[in-house]
Scaffold this active site. Structure first.
Site, PDB file in Angstrom:
ATOM      1  N   LYS A  10       4.830   0.177  -4.904  1.00  0.00           N
ATOM      2  CA  LYS A  10       5.906   0.976  -4.307  1.00  0.00           C
ATOM      3  C   LYS A  10       6.119   2.292  -5.067  1.00  0.00           C
ATOM      4  O   LYS A  10       5.683   2.437  -6.213  1.00  0.00           O
ATOM      5  CB  LYS A  10       7.191   0.146  -4.277  1.00  0.00           C
ATOM      6  CG  LYS A  10       7.132  -1.060  -3.342  1.00  0.00           C
ATOM      7  CD  LYS A  10       8.506  -1.695  -3.219  1.00  0.00           C
ATOM      8  CE  LYS A  10       8.481  -2.884  -2.282  1.00  0.00           C
ATOM      9  NZ  LYS A  10       9.846  -3.451  -2.085  1.00  0.00           N
ATOM     10  N   ASN A 113      11.556  -2.541  -6.582  1.00  0.00           N
ATOM     11  CA  ASN A 113      10.993  -3.702  -7.282  1.00  0.00           C
ATOM     12  C   ASN A 113       9.462  -3.653  -7.428  1.00  0.00           C
ATOM     13  O   ASN A 113       8.798  -4.678  -7.475  1.00  0.00           O
ATOM     14  CB  ASN A 113      11.443  -5.003  -6.599  1.00  0.00           C
ATOM     15  CG  ASN A 113      11.068  -5.053  -5.126  1.00  0.00           C
ATOM     16  OD1 ASN A 113      10.509  -4.108  -4.587  1.00  0.00           O
ATOM     17  ND2 ASN A 113      11.362  -6.162  -4.485  1.00  0.00           N
ATOM     18  N   GLU A 127       0.510  -6.553   8.848  1.00  0.00           N
ATOM     19  CA  GLU A 127       0.708  -5.473   7.868  1.00  0.00           C
ATOM     20  C   GLU A 127      -0.617  -4.798   7.505  1.00  0.00           C
ATOM     21  O   GLU A 127      -0.675  -3.575   7.339  1.00  0.00           O
ATOM     22  CB  GLU A 127       1.424  -6.033   6.628  1.00  0.00           C
ATOM     23  CG  GLU A 127       2.849  -6.469   6.973  1.00  0.00           C
ATOM     24  CD  GLU A 127       3.631  -7.060   5.814  1.00  0.00           C
ATOM     25  OE1 GLU A 127       3.076  -7.191   4.689  1.00  0.00           O
ATOM     26  OE2 GLU A 127       4.810  -7.399   6.027  1.00  0.00           O
TER      27      GLU A 127
HETATM   28  P1  CMP Z   1       9.910  -6.294   0.071  1.00  0.00           P
HETATM   29  O1  CMP Z   1       9.104  -7.482  -0.303  1.00  0.00           O
HETATM   30  O2  CMP Z   1       9.233  -4.984   0.115  1.00  0.00           O
HETATM   31  O3  CMP Z   1      10.615  -6.558   1.489  1.00  0.00           O
HETATM   32  C1  CMP Z   1      11.854  -5.977   1.860  1.00  0.00           C
HETATM   33  C2  CMP Z   1      12.481  -5.254   0.721  1.00  0.00           C
HETATM   34  O4  CMP Z   1      13.839  -4.920   0.880  1.00  0.00           O
HETATM   35  C3  CMP Z   1      12.465  -6.116  -0.513  1.00  0.00           C
HETATM   36  O5  CMP Z   1      11.121  -6.179  -0.984  1.00  0.00           O
HETATM   37  C4  CMP Z   1      13.459  -5.407  -1.418  1.00  0.00           C
HETATM   38  O6  CMP Z   1      12.856  -4.484  -2.300  1.00  0.00           O
HETATM   39  C5  CMP Z   1      14.324  -4.632  -0.428  1.00  0.00           C
HETATM   40  N1  CMP Z   1      15.724  -4.969  -0.526  1.00  0.00           N
HETATM   41  C6  CMP Z   1      16.703  -4.074  -0.781  1.00  0.00           C
HETATM   42  N2  CMP Z   1      17.892  -4.678  -0.787  1.00  0.00           N
HETATM   43  C7  CMP Z   1      17.671  -5.993  -0.521  1.00  0.00           C
HETATM   44  C8  CMP Z   1      18.539  -7.130  -0.379  1.00  0.00           C
HETATM   45  N3  CMP Z   1      19.857  -7.050  -0.518  1.00  0.00           N
HETATM   46  N4  CMP Z   1      17.942  -8.309  -0.117  1.00  0.00           N
HETATM   47  C9  CMP Z   1      16.592  -8.409   0.049  1.00  0.00           C
HETATM   48  N5  CMP Z   1      15.746  -7.364  -0.058  1.00  0.00           N
HETATM   49  C10 CMP Z   1      16.294  -6.163  -0.351  1.00  0.00           C
END
Ligand code: CMP
Length: 138
Positions: A10, A113, A127
């Site tokens: 990311k 993250n 995807e």
């Molecule tokens: P990802 O696996 O990329 O899929 C969705 C993303 O939303 C997740 O990782 C997080 O980085 C992001 N995200 C941001 N806020 C939240 C939240 N409250 N709960 C879950 N995912 C979140």
């Protein structure tokens, strides 16, 4: 159980210069990199990718962040790839991620993250097809 999954380094991790370390950890964990490219997603591109989260309160922030800077998208191959990649990434929230996982080592917050991974074989196929043509998979 499929042998392909989709991953993203990311924008936070790319910006911080962690791409090389993350690729090394992927190699050490025994994944084969079938495809990889750097791209800068548009807001609309990020909205399409995360369409399943459209109704979530974090959707706007998530798509703004994912389109804020370049990321690295990739296709990873290993037996049981979806679970193996999720295990290497660790919990979505870096604060809850186990020692030795990528999000523990490189993630800053729930939203930023460091890495993304598909959550199922079905979504991995969707995807992968969103970012790569069949021709791009070696
Ligand atoms: P990802 O696996 O990329 O899929 C969705 C993303 O939303 C997740 O990782 C997080 O980085 C992001 N995200 C941001 N806020 C939240 C939240 N409250 N709960 C879950 N995912 C979140």
């Amino acid at each position: 159980m499929g042998n392909l999954t989709f991953g993203i380094v990311k924008p936070d991790a790319v910006r911080a210069g962690h791409t090389g370390n993350i690729i090394q950890r992927i190699n050490e964990a025994g994944f084969k990199l079938r495809a990889m490219k750097t791209l800068h997603m548009s807001q609309r591109g990020a909205e399409g990718f995360y369409a399943v989260h459209r109704e979530r309160p974090f959707f706007a922030g998530l798509t703004e962040f994912m389109s804020s800077a370049p990321c690295v998208v990739m296709v990873l191959e290993k037996e049981g790839a979806v679970k193996a990649w999720r295990d290497l990434m660790g919990a979505t929230d870096p604060a809850k991620a186990d020692e030795g996982t990528l999000r523990k080592d490189f993630g800053g917050s729930l939203g930023e993250n460091a890495v993304h991974g598909s959550d199922s074989d079905e979504n991995a196929a969707i995807e992968i097809a969103y970012f790569f043509s069949q021709l791009e998979l070696v």
